[in-house]
Design a protein around this motif. Structure first.
Motif, PDB file in Angstrom:
ATOM      1  N   ILE A 136       6.657  34.219 -20.907  1.00  0.00           N
ATOM      2  CA  ILE A 136       6.524  34.592 -22.311  1.00  0.00           C
ATOM      3  C   ILE A 136       5.322  33.847 -22.884  1.00  0.00           C
ATOM      4  O   ILE A 136       5.225  32.625 -22.760  1.00  0.00           O
ATOM      5  CB  ILE A 136       7.785  34.229 -23.129  1.00  0.00           C
ATOM      6  CG1 ILE A 136       9.059  34.701 -22.407  1.00  0.00           C
ATOM      7  CG2 ILE A 136       7.693  34.833 -24.530  1.00  0.00           C
ATOM      8  CD1 ILE A 136       9.217  36.182 -22.302  1.00  0.00           C
ATOM      9  N   LEU A 137       4.415  34.590 -23.532  1.00  0.00           N
ATOM     10  CA  LEU A 137       3.164  33.995 -23.992  1.00  0.00           C
ATOM     11  C   LEU A 137       2.848  34.398 -25.424  1.00  0.00           C
ATOM     12  O   LEU A 137       2.893  35.576 -25.777  1.00  0.00           O
ATOM     13  CB  LEU A 137       2.018  34.452 -23.069  1.00  0.00           C
ATOM     14  CG  LEU A 137       0.592  34.039 -23.447  1.00  0.00           C
ATOM     15  CD1 LEU A 137       0.448  32.514 -23.505  1.00  0.00           C
ATOM     16  CD2 LEU A 137      -0.401  34.628 -22.451  1.00  0.00           C
ATOM     17  N   GLY A 138       2.518  33.402 -26.235  1.00  0.00           N
ATOM     18  CA  GLY A 138       2.074  33.634 -27.608  1.00  0.00           C
ATOM     19  C   GLY A 138       1.471  32.351 -28.140  1.00  0.00           C
ATOM     20  O   GLY A 138       2.045  31.276 -27.964  1.00  0.00           O
ATOM     21  N   MET A 139       0.325  32.440 -28.780  1.00  0.00           N
ATOM     22  CA  MET A 139      -0.356  31.252 -29.288  1.00  0.00           C
ATOM     23  C   MET A 139      -0.359  31.237 -30.812  1.00  0.00           C
ATOM     24  O   MET A 139      -0.240  32.260 -31.461  1.00  0.00           O
ATOM     25  CB  MET A 139      -1.789  31.197 -28.757  1.00  0.00           C
ATOM     26  CG  MET A 139      -1.885  30.891 -27.258  1.00  0.00           C
ATOM     27  SD  MET A 139      -1.405  29.198 -26.841  1.00  0.00           S
ATOM     28  CE  MET A 139       0.209  29.474 -26.088  1.00  0.00           C
ATOM     29  N   ARG A 140      -0.525  30.038 -31.364  1.00  0.00           N
ATOM     30  CA  ARG A 140      -0.565  29.783 -32.805  1.00  0.00           C
ATOM     31  C   ARG A 140       0.670  30.388 -33.471  1.00  0.00           C
ATOM     32  O   ARG A 140       1.783  30.129 -33.028  1.00  0.00           O
ATOM     33  CB  ARG A 140      -1.884  30.264 -33.390  1.00  0.00           C
ATOM     34  CG  ARG A 140      -3.086  29.430 -32.868  1.00  0.00           C
ATOM     35  CD  ARG A 140      -4.382  29.750 -33.563  1.00  0.00           C
ATOM     36  NE  ARG A 140      -4.336  29.485 -34.999  1.00  0.00           N
ATOM     37  CZ  ARG A 140      -4.412  28.265 -35.547  1.00  0.00           C
ATOM     38  NH1 ARG A 140      -4.516  27.187 -34.793  1.00  0.00           N
ATOM     39  NH2 ARG A 140      -4.390  28.142 -36.861  1.00  0.00           N
ATOM     40  N   LEU A 162       8.539  29.882 -20.739  1.00  0.00           N
ATOM     41  CA  LEU A 162       7.646  29.911 -21.897  1.00  0.00           C
ATOM     42  C   LEU A 162       6.345  29.189 -21.552  1.00  0.00           C
ATOM     43  O   LEU A 162       6.356  28.035 -21.121  1.00  0.00           O
ATOM     44  CB  LEU A 162       8.311  29.220 -23.089  1.00  0.00           C
ATOM     45  CG  LEU A 162       7.444  29.044 -24.347  1.00  0.00           C
ATOM     46  CD1 LEU A 162       7.087  30.399 -24.946  1.00  0.00           C
ATOM     47  CD2 LEU A 162       8.164  28.174 -25.372  1.00  0.00           C
ATOM     48  N   ILE A 163       5.217  29.868 -21.730  1.00  0.00           N
ATOM     49  CA  ILE A 163       3.911  29.246 -21.513  1.00  0.00           C
ATOM     50  C   ILE A 163       3.556  28.473 -22.780  1.00  0.00           C
ATOM     51  O   ILE A 163       3.264  29.060 -23.815  1.00  0.00           O
ATOM     52  CB  ILE A 163       2.844  30.309 -21.193  1.00  0.00           C
ATOM     53  CG1 ILE A 163       3.260  31.110 -19.953  1.00  0.00           C
ATOM     54  CG2 ILE A 163       1.477  29.648 -20.976  1.00  0.00           C
ATOM     55  CD1 ILE A 163       2.359  32.294 -19.675  1.00  0.00           C
ATOM     56  N   GLN A 164       3.590  27.142 -22.715  1.00  0.00           N
ATOM     57  CA  GLN A 164       3.416  26.319 -23.900  1.00  0.00           C
ATOM     58  C   GLN A 164       1.984  25.818 -24.094  1.00  0.00           C
ATOM     59  O   GLN A 164       1.561  25.528 -25.196  1.00  0.00           O
ATOM     60  CB  GLN A 164       4.361  25.118 -23.837  1.00  0.00           C
ATOM     61  CG  GLN A 164       5.821  25.528 -23.708  1.00  0.00           C
ATOM     62  CD  GLN A 164       6.764  24.354 -23.753  1.00  0.00           C
ATOM     63  OE1 GLN A 164       6.749  23.568 -24.692  1.00  0.00           O
ATOM     64  NE2 GLN A 164       7.575  24.227 -22.721  1.00  0.00           N
ATOM     65  N   VAL A 184       5.584  38.855 -20.932  1.00  0.00           N
ATOM     66  CA  VAL A 184       5.653  39.433 -22.275  1.00  0.00           C
ATOM     67  C   VAL A 184       4.717  38.624 -23.158  1.00  0.00           C
ATOM     68  O   VAL A 184       4.912  37.423 -23.340  1.00  0.00           O
ATOM     69  CB  VAL A 184       7.080  39.394 -22.850  1.00  0.00           C
ATOM     70  CG1 VAL A 184       7.100  40.004 -24.249  1.00  0.00           C
ATOM     71  CG2 VAL A 184       8.051  40.121 -21.927  1.00  0.00           C
ATOM     72  N   ALA A 185       3.674  39.266 -23.678  1.00  0.00           N
ATOM     73  CA  ALA A 185       2.662  38.560 -24.469  1.00  0.00           C
ATOM     74  C   ALA A 185       2.632  39.097 -25.894  1.00  0.00           C
ATOM     75  O   ALA A 185       2.660  40.308 -26.120  1.00  0.00           O
ATOM     76  CB  ALA A 185       1.284  38.722 -23.828  1.00  0.00           C
ATOM     77  N   PHE A 186       2.587  38.168 -26.840  1.00  0.00           N
ATOM     78  CA  PHE A 186       2.436  38.512 -28.252  1.00  0.00           C
ATOM     79  C   PHE A 186       0.983  38.256 -28.631  1.00  0.00           C
ATOM     80  O   PHE A 186       0.501  37.127 -28.550  1.00  0.00           O
ATOM     81  CB  PHE A 186       3.374  37.664 -29.110  1.00  0.00           C
ATOM     82  CG  PHE A 186       4.829  37.871 -28.788  1.00  0.00           C
ATOM     83  CD1 PHE A 186       5.558  38.843 -29.447  1.00  0.00           C
ATOM     84  CD2 PHE A 186       5.455  37.115 -27.818  1.00  0.00           C
ATOM     85  CE1 PHE A 186       6.900  39.051 -29.149  1.00  0.00           C
ATOM     86  CE2 PHE A 186       6.796  37.306 -27.506  1.00  0.00           C
ATOM     87  CZ  PHE A 186       7.515  38.274 -28.173  1.00  0.00           C
TER      88      PHE A 186
END
Length: 282
Positions: A136-140, A162-164, A184-186
């Motif tokens: 699972i990937l999402g930044m900021r 979770l990719i932190q 799954v990327a946001f």
């Protein structure tokens, strides 16, 4: 203030195929077309001048010239976050702001529902169900929803990561990703270069990418295999994540129903850990 790209994002799902061609070209080439004549722009895109005019009117402009002026203004005034806050209408009475904020999020959710394709949702659910490992990937700001989705889907599925990117060690976090895995990327504007680089690398390694992004996904669609578009319009300085949050709730519920036995087993394991003094027992 409603800008050209706000209008485009809000109306993208309602465009005809030819209008979507115009929209996609404008997104990728906004700097170079800001001063094109109508005929030149139509020739570059490969559509008629009538199509461009109808496209501009579909966005609420009187014609091409008015739309072009808005594009020029957007380029001259690429607004940073502090300026967005300054430009937002902070004089709205609190009771009216509450109504507007809730109404806009309801509209976002409705537009997001309308934008989903059954085959893409089914593909996403089956891919998550069969995945060897889920990233699972999402930044900021997207990191918050990525963390939420990880906690929910991790209760019914094993091997969810979770990719932190703490300390910029994201390469080490994804180095084991390979064919059979799903990410799954946001990814919402303003798009993160780190997310783009990570998705490109994982895609080349055979990882299936489920990309949750804005309604106008043309600029980033190449990073994903399955595109799940969301409406993220907001009446203040940041995007609204209400609709993406609802979409993650659906994916979690659908996956639980699709994999009832596995979901029950994982939940039982988690509950056995939580029952060992985790809660106060009040």
């Amino acid at each position: 203030m409603v800008t050209f790209f706000t209008r485009l994002t809000d109306n993208f799902s309602e465009f005809t195929n030819s209008q979507k061609s115009v929209a996609n070209y404008l997104i990728d080439n906004q700097d170079s077309i800001a001063f094109c004549t109508l005929e030149d722009l139509a020739s570059r895109i490969g559509v008629s001048t009538t199509t461009v005019i109808r496209f501009s009117r579909a966005l609420g402009y009187k014609g091409y010239s008015e739309m072009q002026k808005d594009i020029q203004s957007n380029i001259k005034n690429k607004v940073a976050l502090p300026e967005r806050l300054t430009k937002s209408d902070t004089q709205i009475p609190n009771n009216q702001l509450l109504q507007e904020s809730f109404t806009l999020d309801i509209q976002n959710i409705q537009k997001t529902m309308a934008a989903q394709k059954d085959e893409d949702l089914e593909d996403a659910i089956q891919s998550l169900s069969k995945a060897r490992r889920i990233y699972i990937l999402g930044m900021r700001s997207s990191f918050a929803i990525a963390h939420y989705f990880t906690s929910r889907i991790g209760e019914i599925k094993e091997n969810v990561k979770l990719i932190q990117s703490t300390g910029m060690i994201y390469p080490e976090e994804i180095i084991e990703a390979r064919e059979g895995d799903v990410c799954v990327a946001f990814m919402f504007p303003r798009y993160s270069k780190m997310v783009a680089a990570s998705l490109s690398w994982m895609k080349n390694e055979g990882v299936k990418i489920i990309l949750i992004t804005s309604l106008n996904a043309a600029a980033v669609s190449g990073y994903g295999h399955i595109i799940l578009p969301c409406s993220i319009s907001s009446n203040y300085f940041k995007n609204s994540l209400a609709a993406p949050l609802c979409l993650t709730n659906f994916l979690t519920a659908a996956l639980a129903e699709y994999n009832v036995d596995e979901s029950r087993q994982v939940l039982q394991k988690i509950e056995s850990l939580l029952s060992q003094g985790f809660y106060l027992g009040l």
